[in-house]
Write a protein that holds these residues in place. Structure first.
Motif, short mmCIF file in Angstrom:
data_model
loop_
_atom_site.label_atom_id
_atom_site.label_comp_id
_atom_site.label_asym_id
_atom_site.label_seq_id
_atom_site.Cartn_x
_atom_site.Cartn_y
_atom_site.Cartn_z
N ALA A 26 20.02 -4.68 -13.84
CA ALA A 26 19.04 -4.07 -12.94
C ALA A 26 17.90 -3.44 -13.74
O ALA A 26 16.73 -3.51 -13.35
CB ALA A 26 19.71 -3.01 -12.06
N TYR A 27 18.24 -2.83 -14.87
CA TYR A 27 17.23 -2.25 -15.75
C TYR A 27 16.32 -3.35 -16.30
O TYR A 27 15.09 -3.23 -16.27
CB TYR A 27 17.93 -1.52 -16.89
N GLU B 61 7.99 0.04 -11.39
CA GLU B 61 8.97 0.98 -10.85
C GLU B 61 9.07 2.25 -11.70
O GLU B 61 9.68 3.22 -11.28
CB GLU B 61 10.35 0.30 -10.77
N TRP B 62 8.50 2.23 -12.89
CA TRP B 62 8.53 3.38 -13.78
C TRP B 62 7.27 3.39 -14.63
O TRP B 62 6.55 2.39 -14.71
CB TRP B 62 9.78 3.37 -14.67
N GLY C 257 12.39 5.11 -16.40
CA GLY C 257 13.47 4.19 -16.14
C GLY C 257 14.56 4.30 -17.19
O GLY C 257 14.27 4.40 -18.38
N SER D 291 13.78 -4.65 -13.87
CA SER D 291 12.74 -3.71 -13.44
C SER D 291 11.43 -3.88 -14.21
O SER D 291 10.37 -3.44 -13.74
CB SER D 291 13.23 -2.26 -13.62
N SER E 60 22.94 -0.79 -13.57
CA SER E 60 23.48 -1.77 -14.51
C SER E 60 22.41 -2.20 -15.50
O SER E 60 21.21 -2.04 -15.23
CB SER E 60 23.98 -3.01 -13.76
N ILE F 200 19.25 3.64 -17.77
CA ILE F 200 20.50 3.10 -17.25
C ILE F 200 21.49 4.23 -17.04
O ILE F 200 21.68 5.09 -17.91
CB ILE F 200 21.09 2.05 -18.21
N TYR G 182 19.02 3.12 -13.13
CA TYR G 182 19.47 1.78 -12.75
C TYR G 182 20.99 1.70 -12.92
O TYR G 182 21.54 2.18 -13.92
CB TYR G 182 18.75 0.73 -13.58
#
Length: 251
Positions: free
Chosen positions: A71-72, A80-81, A35, A75, A68, A37, A66
């Protein structure tokens, strides 16, 4: 010198053993989801660092970008990661275990053409409008520290440097406060704009594992983070993007 080289070689060898043992825990699907940005000073540097880590684990890397900072941040805790590389301040301690810092980013002000600010302390005064990126570490710092000036927020976008320059050109902001990866390009994009001397804060970038991973997994990632710094991987990633105000972390 020979002893130093031997010690480094031994460290690399031991890291390979540790990575082989912990790879199934860190990347159970057989690939390393990372993950990050989608901004040059973050994801642009993180991608080659992630590839280095994936190579050491012996797995392919799948970037999870991501759009923004928010959004990061959101998460974390959602599976998701497998690891994340981003601002330490955006890694909640109750949802992740972070490594030592990988690199640090200066937060700078860009002054609009015709606006004079001799130093960063002179920016915070009544009547001054400070632009920044909504949800970014820069906004967090400004929201906490600015007492008199007005903060004007814009969303992160793939054209954020141009967006910042336009905000200054239009008069909607007198200065723009952001990471140096945005600030310097914004200044270059707007004739007459200039960087205010000094940095108003630093963003510390680190890798993180989801909370609950074993001590062995945390140690393996920590070793690779150190190796990425010591071997020049992080510096090469910074240089490849031509970034100013960005440096390999010393700790």
């Amino acid at each position: 010198m020979a002893r130093l080289l031997f010690s480094f070689a031994l460290l690399v060898g031991l890291s390979g053993v540790a990575c082989g043992q912990t790879a199934p825990e860190i990347a159970p699907s057989g690939k390393l989801r990372v993950g990050m940005i989608a901004i040059t000073v973050l994801g642009g540097v993180a991608e080659p660092v992630a590839r280095f880590i994936g190579q050491k684990f012996g797995v392919a890397v799948e970037p999870v970008m991501y759009p923004s900072p928010d959004a990061y941040l959101q998460s974390f805790g959602k599976d998701e990661w497998d690891i994340a590389i981003g601002p330490r301040v955006l890694a909640p301690a109750d949802k992740a275990d972070s490594t030592a810092d990988l690199w640090v980013i200066s937060l700078v002000y860009v002054a609009a053409p015709g606006k004079e600010f001799p130093d960063i302390a002179s920016v915070d005064r009544t009547g001054v409008k400070i632009g920044t990126i909504r949800g970014a570490p820069s906004e967090r710092v400004l929201a906490r520290e600015i007492k008199a000036a007005e903060i004007v927020r814009i969303p992160l976008s793939p054209t954020i440097a141009a967006d910042a320059a336009e905000l200054l050109r239009s008069g909607k902001a007198d200065v723009f406060g952001a990471d140096s990866g945005v600030g310097y390009p914004a200044a270059d994009a707007l004739p007459g704009a200039k960087i205010v001397p000094g940095a108003f804060a630093m963003v510390r970038v680190a890798a993180a594992l989801p909370k609950g991973r074993s001590a062995a997994a945390q140690a393996a990632l920590a070793t690779l983070v150190d190796e990425a710094k010591q071997s020049g991987v992080v510096q090469k990633a910074i240089d490849a993007k031509g970034l100013k105000g960005v440096n390999v972390a010393t700790k």
